[in-house]
Design an enzyme around this catalytic site. Structure first.
Site, PDB file in Angstrom:
ATOM      1  N   LYS A  79     -13.820  56.888 -29.155  1.00  0.00           N
ATOM      2  CA  LYS A  79     -14.573  55.689 -29.208  1.00  0.00           C
ATOM      3  C   LYS A  79     -14.670  55.477 -30.818  1.00  0.00           C
ATOM      4  CE  LYS A  79     -16.750  53.335 -26.828  1.00  0.00           C
ATOM      5  NZ  LYS A  79     -17.004  53.564 -24.582  1.00  0.00           N
TER       6      LYS A  79
ATOM      7  N   ASP B  69     -16.021  47.095 -26.231  1.00  0.00           N
ATOM      8  CA  ASP B  69     -17.808  47.796 -25.081  1.00  0.00           C
ATOM      9  C   ASP B  69     -19.104  47.025 -25.464  1.00  0.00           C
ATOM     10  OD1 ASP B  69     -18.829  50.843 -24.378  1.00  0.00           O
ATOM     11  OD2 ASP B  69     -20.426  50.429 -25.950  1.00  0.00           O
TER      12      ASP B  69
HETATM   13  P1  NDP Z   1     -22.341  44.080 -23.292  1.00  0.00           P
HETATM   14  O1  NDP Z   1     -22.386  44.141 -24.800  1.00  0.00           O
HETATM   15  O2  NDP Z   1     -21.335  42.857 -22.759  1.00  0.00           O
HETATM   16  O3  NDP Z   1     -23.945  44.243 -22.388  1.00  0.00           O
HETATM   17  C1  NDP Z   1     -24.373  45.010 -23.110  1.00  0.00           C
HETATM   18  C2  NDP Z   1     -26.239  44.823 -22.059  1.00  0.00           C
HETATM   19  O4  NDP Z   1     -26.370  45.996 -22.987  1.00  0.00           O
HETATM   20  C3  NDP Z   1     -26.394  43.900 -22.898  1.00  0.00           C
HETATM   21  O5  NDP Z   1     -27.479  43.214 -21.558  1.00  0.00           O
HETATM   22  C4  NDP Z   1     -27.217  44.075 -24.168  1.00  0.00           C
HETATM   23  O6  NDP Z   1     -28.106  43.164 -25.189  1.00  0.00           O
HETATM   24  C5  NDP Z   1     -27.671  45.638 -23.241  1.00  0.00           C
HETATM   25  N1  NDP Z   1     -27.880  46.370 -24.504  1.00  0.00           N
HETATM   26  C6  NDP Z   1     -27.277  46.746 -25.182  1.00  0.00           C
HETATM   27  N2  NDP Z   1     -28.343  47.432 -26.642  1.00  0.00           N
HETATM   28  C7  NDP Z   1     -29.674  47.703 -25.039  1.00  0.00           C
HETATM   29  C8  NDP Z   1     -30.533  48.789 -25.883  1.00  0.00           C
HETATM   30  N3  NDP Z   1     -29.807  49.626 -26.878  1.00  0.00           N
HETATM   31  N4  NDP Z   1     -31.638  48.848 -25.210  1.00  0.00           N
HETATM   32  C9  NDP Z   1     -31.399  47.929 -24.275  1.00  0.00           C
HETATM   33  N5  NDP Z   1     -30.411  47.026 -23.883  1.00  0.00           N
HETATM   34  C10 NDP Z   1     -29.312  46.875 -24.578  1.00  0.00           C
HETATM   35  O7  NDP Z   1     -21.778  45.564 -22.886  1.00  0.00           O
HETATM   36  P2  NDP Z   1     -20.999  46.447 -21.981  1.00  0.00           P
HETATM   37  O8  NDP Z   1     -21.358  45.689 -20.637  1.00  0.00           O
HETATM   38  O9  NDP Z   1     -19.740  46.202 -22.099  1.00  0.00           O
HETATM   39  O10 NDP Z   1     -20.941  47.348 -21.322  1.00  0.00           O
HETATM   40  C11 NDP Z   1     -22.617  47.810 -20.953  1.00  0.00           C
HETATM   41  C12 NDP Z   1     -22.450  49.598 -20.829  1.00  0.00           C
HETATM   42  O11 NDP Z   1     -21.624  50.325 -19.875  1.00  0.00           O
HETATM   43  C13 NDP Z   1     -22.534  50.773 -22.068  1.00  0.00           C
HETATM   44  O12 NDP Z   1     -22.809  51.171 -21.850  1.00  0.00           O
HETATM   45  C14 NDP Z   1     -21.311  51.002 -22.429  1.00  0.00           C
HETATM   46  O13 NDP Z   1     -20.640  51.710 -23.214  1.00  0.00           O
HETATM   47  C15 NDP Z   1     -20.379  50.869 -20.945  1.00  0.00           C
HETATM   48  N6  NDP Z   1     -19.255  50.901 -20.753  1.00  0.00           N
HETATM   49  C16 NDP Z   1     -18.898  49.537 -21.057  1.00  0.00           C
HETATM   50  C17 NDP Z   1     -17.310  49.398 -20.787  1.00  0.00           C
HETATM   51  C18 NDP Z   1     -16.782  48.485 -21.157  1.00  0.00           C
HETATM   52  O14 NDP Z   1     -14.968  48.152 -20.340  1.00  0.00           O
HETATM   53  N7  NDP Z   1     -16.516  46.957 -21.041  1.00  0.00           N
HETATM   54  C19 NDP Z   1     -17.045  50.878 -19.653  1.00  0.00           C
HETATM   55  C20 NDP Z   1     -17.352  51.426 -19.342  1.00  0.00           C
HETATM   56  C21 NDP Z   1     -18.125  51.584 -19.971  1.00  0.00           C
HETATM   57  P3  NDP Z   1     -28.026  42.932 -26.626  1.00  0.00           P
HETATM   58  O15 NDP Z   1     -26.800  43.347 -26.692  1.00  0.00           O
HETATM   59  O16 NDP Z   1     -28.744  41.876 -26.167  1.00  0.00           O
HETATM   60  O17 NDP Z   1     -28.708  44.532 -26.632  1.00  0.00           O
HETATM   61  O1  2IT Z   2     -17.026  53.337 -22.345  1.00  0.00           O
HETATM   62  C1  2IT Z   2     -15.655  52.717 -21.688  1.00  0.00           C
HETATM   63  O2  2IT Z   2     -14.859  53.880 -21.126  1.00  0.00           O
HETATM   64  C2  2IT Z   2     -15.393  52.036 -22.164  1.00  0.00           C
HETATM   65  N1  2IT Z   2     -16.031  51.131 -23.277  1.00  0.00           N
HETATM   66  C3  2IT Z   2     -13.317  51.069 -22.273  1.00  0.00           C
HETATM   67  C4  2IT Z   2     -12.494  51.896 -23.351  1.00  0.00           C
HETATM   68  C5  2IT Z   2     -11.063  51.853 -22.865  1.00  0.00           C
HETATM   69  O3  2IT Z   2     -10.191  51.553 -23.651  1.00  0.00           O
HETATM   70  O4  2IT Z   2     -11.149  49.782 -22.315  1.00  0.00           O
END
Ligand code: NDP
Ligand code: 2IT
Length: 446
Positions: A126, A166
């Protein structure tokens, strides 16, 4: 907890005293490994637990860039190369002001087990930065990404370490990072995933994490002969994962009634569907930190500074960020009759919250199992890049669904085999652990 596990955990806490999120992630895993360690004393002799918590390598670097006013800005960049026992390091990059070493280490640690569960040959890593994309211009984001890659490129490669997105990192950022990698190395390779469709990206990767979460929920509900059709669903967040989950929930006939942001949540009794789903993309692209614009546009209720877990729903999908659902929220959900909680975010539930779900015997899936569809589809993107052959949407989606069903089955069977039927935390942790631990044993003292 046995003496051995207690001691191993105490060492982690002593050695990483300022890393609460990392300690939390390790504790959650260690607490469930007991039955596997009892059956396999060789892990203890080989000090597998002690090795798993020590990253193979961490790179921390300066990221200097110039803003639009000509002022110099300095951010901190990181890459945690946690474990390469079963494949090249793989995991996302997070750009958010809250990023610390502790947060990236917890994410890298989770990633090792998650990637193992996908059945694909992916190690765990990561990275990211405390860069805040909010309010930055397109050019500023590009300059930052170029500077970030100017150091990172030395440490990654298609067979070494393959970053992806992410929080705060989507196709746009991956594009700037990829462009800079190519200039520095002269290589067009699958060094990053989540790429644009015209330059090596995979169909379904943008939707994959959220789709996977809902496929997983579907499988869990099936074990109780319940269909997801017609179910009321609470989603938190409005980013990439939330968007994919809302899209698939709609396709399967469920009704999503909440979304949330750091500012509060919205309640839409008619369901987030159609153009409202597209509006999620617009909200995210606007880089404003708020879900309130949804309430303004679609004239629904907005609850500032509140979390959606107080709404009466059948299914809850936390898709925003770590520790967004605590003990009180968990009690409220269970009290209101929610019978299925499936994590889209990484570690969204606190340790105390997890305990409430497990004690109440509702269906509860930890993110490392239920959100593995994102990284799994990244793995499929790597495969397509290696073959230099893109697959059609149906093929990627069918493989993603198959992988999620497989992970679900593995979690259930492993939990059963190790004396905790129905406990997806035990199932995911032990199954993810065994493959990595055995690979480490077979590769000698690594
Ligand atoms: P995005 O940046 O697309 O969205 C993240 C969301 O969470 C936004 O609405 C953001 O608002 C909010 N957010 C971020 N930090 C905070 C905080 N400290 N408090 C409250 N809200 C917060 O990210 P993703 O959708 O990609 O990621 C969301 C979650 O899913 C994370 O935990 C990530 O690790 C996990 N994840 C993502 C994957 C991927 O492929 N993208 C795969 C597996 C898991 P803002 O940014 O405006 O603060
Ligand atoms: O938390 C996760 O699994 C991700 N943000 C996706 C990682 C990836 O390599 O696609």
């Amino acid at each position: 907890m046995s003496d051995y596990v207690q001691k191993a955990l105490a060492i982690v806490k002593a050695k990483n005293p300022h890393e609460p999120e990392f300690q939390q992630a390790v504790q959650e895993v260690f607490e469930t490994l007991e039955p596997a360690l009892e059956r396999h004393p060789e892990y203890r002799t080989a000090k597998i637990l002690e090795r798993l918590v020590e990253p193979e390598r961490i790179v921390i670097f300066r990221v200097p860039w110039m803003d639009d006013q000509g002022e110099i800005q300095i951010n901190r960049g990181y890459r945690i190369q946690m474990n390469s026992a079963i494949g090249p390091y793989k995991g996302g990059l997070r750009f958010h002001p809250s990023v610390t070493l502790s947060i990236l280490k917890f994410l890298a640690f989770e990633q090792v087990f998650k990637n193992s569960l996908t059945t694909l040959p992916l190690g765990g890593g990561k990275g990211g930065s405390d860069f805040d994309p909010k309010g930055k211009s397109e050019n500023e984001v590009m300059r930052f990404c170029q500077s970030f890659m100017t150091e990172l490129y030395r440490h990654i490669g298609a067979d070494i370490d393959v970053p992806a997105g992410d929080i705060g990192v989507g196709t746009r950022e991956i594009g700037y990072l990829f462009g800079q990698y190519k200039r520095l190395t002269k290589e067009f390779t699958g060094v990053l995933t989540g790429k644009g469709l015209n330059w090596g990206g995979s169909l379904v990767r943008p939707e994959a994490t959220g789709f996977g979460v809902v496929y997983f929920a579907e499988e869990m509900l099936k074990t109780k002969n319940i269909s997801i059709e017609g179910k009321k669903v609470a989603v938190s967040g409005f980013g990439n994962v939330a968007w994919g989950a809302v899209t698939k929930a709609n396709q399967l006939g469920a009704k999503v009634v909440t979304l949330s942001g750091p500012d509060g949540y919205i309640f839409d009794p008619d369901g987030v569907s159609g153009e409202k789903i597209d509006f999620m993309l617009a909200m995210r692209a606007s880089a404003r930190d708020e879900v309130k614009p949804y309430a303004d546009k679609f004239k629904v209720q907005y609850f500032p500074n509140k979390k959606p877990w107080e709404v009466k729903v059948d299914v809850a999908l936390p898709c925003a960020t770590q520790n967004e659902l605590d003990e009180k929220d968990a009690r409220e959900l269970v009290k209101n009759g929610c019978s299925c909680v499936v994590e889209g975010a990484n570690m969204p539930t606190t340790l105390e919250g997890v305990k409430v779900f497990l004690d109440s015997k509702i269906l509860y899936a930890p993110g490392k199992a239920s959100n593995a569809g994102g990284v799994a589809t990244s793995g499929l993107e790597m495969t397509q890049n290696s073959m230099r052959l893109p697959w059609p949407r149906e093929e990627v989606d069918a493989r993603l669904r198959g992988i999620m069903q497989n992970i679900h089955r593995t979690c259930r069977e492993t939990a059963e085999r190790y004396g905790a039927p129905g406990n997806y935390v035990v199932g995911a942790n032990i199954a993810g652990f065994l493959k990595v631990a055995n690979a480490m044993l077979e590769q000698g003292l690594v």
